[in-house]
Design an enzyme around this catalytic site. Structure first.
Site, PDB file in Angstrom:
ATOM      1  N   HIS A  49       0.841  -1.193   0.000  1.00 14.64           N
ATOM      2  CA  HIS A  49       0.000   0.000   0.000  1.00 14.64           C
ATOM      3  C   HIS A  49       0.877   1.244   0.000  1.00 14.64           C
ATOM      4  O   HIS A  49       2.090   1.170   0.217  1.00 14.64           O
ATOM      5  CB  HIS A  49      -0.934   0.014   1.225  1.00 14.64           C
ATOM      6  CG  HIS A  49      -0.215   0.002   2.530  1.00 14.64           C
ATOM      7  ND1 HIS A  49      -0.055  -1.126   3.301  1.00 14.64           N
ATOM      8  CD2 HIS A  49       0.409   0.991   3.204  1.00 14.64           C
ATOM      9  CE1 HIS A  49       0.630  -0.834   4.377  1.00 14.64           C
ATOM     10  NE2 HIS A  49       0.937   0.445   4.344  1.00 14.64           N
TER      11      HIS A  49
HETATM   12  C1  T46 Z   1       2.945   0.870   6.802  1.00 19.67           C
HETATM   13  C2  T46 Z   1       3.768  -0.348   7.007  1.00 19.67           C
HETATM   14  C3  T46 Z   1       5.233  -0.046   7.079  1.00 19.67           C
HETATM   15  C4  T46 Z   1      -3.724  -0.771  13.922  1.00 19.67           C
HETATM   16  O1  T46 Z   1      -4.763  -1.060  14.546  1.00 19.67           O
HETATM   17  N1  T46 Z   1      -3.030   0.356  14.236  1.00 19.67           N
HETATM   18  C5  T46 Z   1      -1.877   0.713  13.582  1.00 19.67           C
HETATM   19  O2  T46 Z   1      -1.287   1.748  13.908  1.00 19.67           O
HETATM   20  C6  T46 Z   1      -1.395  -0.150  12.548  1.00 19.67           C
HETATM   21  C7  T46 Z   1      -0.114   0.220  11.792  1.00 19.67           C
HETATM   22  C8  T46 Z   1      -2.097  -1.280  12.260  1.00 19.67           C
HETATM   23  N2  T46 Z   1      -3.246  -1.601  12.941  1.00 19.67           N
HETATM   24  C9  T46 Z   1      -3.950  -2.834  12.617  1.00 19.67           C
HETATM   25  C10 T46 Z   1      -4.632  -2.853  11.266  1.00 19.67           C
HETATM   26  C11 T46 Z   1      -4.544  -4.298  10.845  1.00 19.67           C
HETATM   27  O3  T46 Z   1      -5.645  -5.009  11.349  1.00 19.67           O
HETATM   28  O4  T46 Z   1      -2.996  -3.895  12.593  1.00 19.67           O
HETATM   29  C12 T46 Z   1      -3.281  -4.812  11.540  1.00 19.67           C
HETATM   30  C13 T46 Z   1      -2.083  -4.973  10.607  1.00 19.67           C
HETATM   31  O5  T46 Z   1      -1.880  -3.728   9.878  1.00 19.67           O
HETATM   32  P1  T46 Z   1      -1.444  -3.706   8.330  1.00 19.67           P
HETATM   33  O6  T46 Z   1      -2.024  -4.860   7.637  1.00 19.67           O
HETATM   34  O7  T46 Z   1      -1.761  -2.332   7.806  1.00 19.67           O
HETATM   35  O8  T46 Z   1       0.146  -3.877   8.471  1.00 19.67           O
HETATM   36  P2  T46 Z   1       1.250  -3.759   7.328  1.00 19.67           P
HETATM   37  O9  T46 Z   1       2.450  -4.414   7.865  1.00 19.67           O
HETATM   38  O10 T46 Z   1       0.756  -4.195   6.011  1.00 19.67           O
HETATM   39  O11 T46 Z   1       1.527  -2.163   7.195  1.00 19.67           O
HETATM   40  C14 T46 Z   1       2.003  -1.406   8.297  1.00 19.67           C
HETATM   41  C15 T46 Z   1       1.244  -0.076   8.396  1.00 19.67           C
HETATM   42  O12 T46 Z   1      -0.158  -0.347   8.459  1.00 19.67           O
HETATM   43  C16 T46 Z   1       1.523   0.835   7.227  1.00 19.67           C
HETATM   44  O13 T46 Z   1       1.046   2.133   7.505  1.00 19.67           O
HETATM   45  O14 T46 Z   1       3.381   1.794   6.155  1.00 19.67           O
HETATM   46  O15 T46 Z   1       3.383  -1.129   8.150  1.00 19.67           O
END
Ligand code: T46
Length: 138
Positions: A49
């Site tokens: 993303h």
């Molecule tokens: C990014 C990369 C480097 C939350 O509830 N709060 C938060 O602050 C974050 C970051 C995530 N979440 C929840 C949302 C999802 O249910 O944690 C779960 C995993 O998040 P996500 O699938 O977005 O994780 P990544 O590793 O794909 O991405 C993350 C960040 O979301 C993103 O902003 O730049 O790490």
């Protein structure tokens, strides 16, 4: 594409190392949120993303991982393997994180609170977002 990597100054002494990070001094924005990922399973690739406005600094404070940065025109893979190095990731950059070592802890300092509406999770939408920004700038 210019990759911006910060090298932080460790305060080392006979006891070991300590890295301190302050907003607007070591980090170029106000730090509104901190999160970290660990116990990442072998072969996992995360991210996929970009963001509309979020800026972040990624620090692999233990172990190692790789970050793919894609600005819509060019892609670069940046290895993160030192706890005193931080990779700046601007909003308009598609990112993927991969090749996590089993002991990797990836710490992220973020300029905004969590907001799902800031995510661009579709690659074509990301390209349109970049194109729109470029056209406004021209
Ligand atoms: C990014 C990369 C480097 C939350 O509830 N709060 C938060 O602050 C974050 C970051 C995530 N979440 C929840 C949302 C999802 O249910 O944690 C779960 C995993 O998040 P996500 O699938 O977005 O994780 P990544 O590793 O794909 O991405 C993350 C960040 O979301 C993103 O902003 O730049 O790490």
């Amino acid at each position: 594409m210019q990759v911006v990597k910060y090298v932080f100054q460790p305060h080392g002494d006979e006891r070991g190392q300590l890295v301190a990070l302050e907003e607007y001094k070591d980090i170029p924005f106000e730090i509104k949120r901190v999160y970290f990922m660990y116990d990442t399973l072998e072969g996992v690739r995360r991210g996929f993303h970009a963001h509309k406005s979020l800026e972040q600094i990624l620090i692999c404070i233990h172990g190692s991982c790789k970050i793919l940065l894609d600005n819509g025109r060019e892609k670069k893979v940046v290895p993160l393997e030192k706890p005193y190095e931080g990779l700046y990731v601007s909003n308009d950059m598609w990112r993927e994180m991969f090749d996590f070592s089993p002991d990797a802890v990836l710490l992220v300092l973020a300029s905004e609170l969590y907001d799902e509406r800031d995510y661009i999770r579709d690659y074509d939408e990301f390209l349109a977002f970049i194109k729109g920004k470029t056209e406004v700038a021209e």
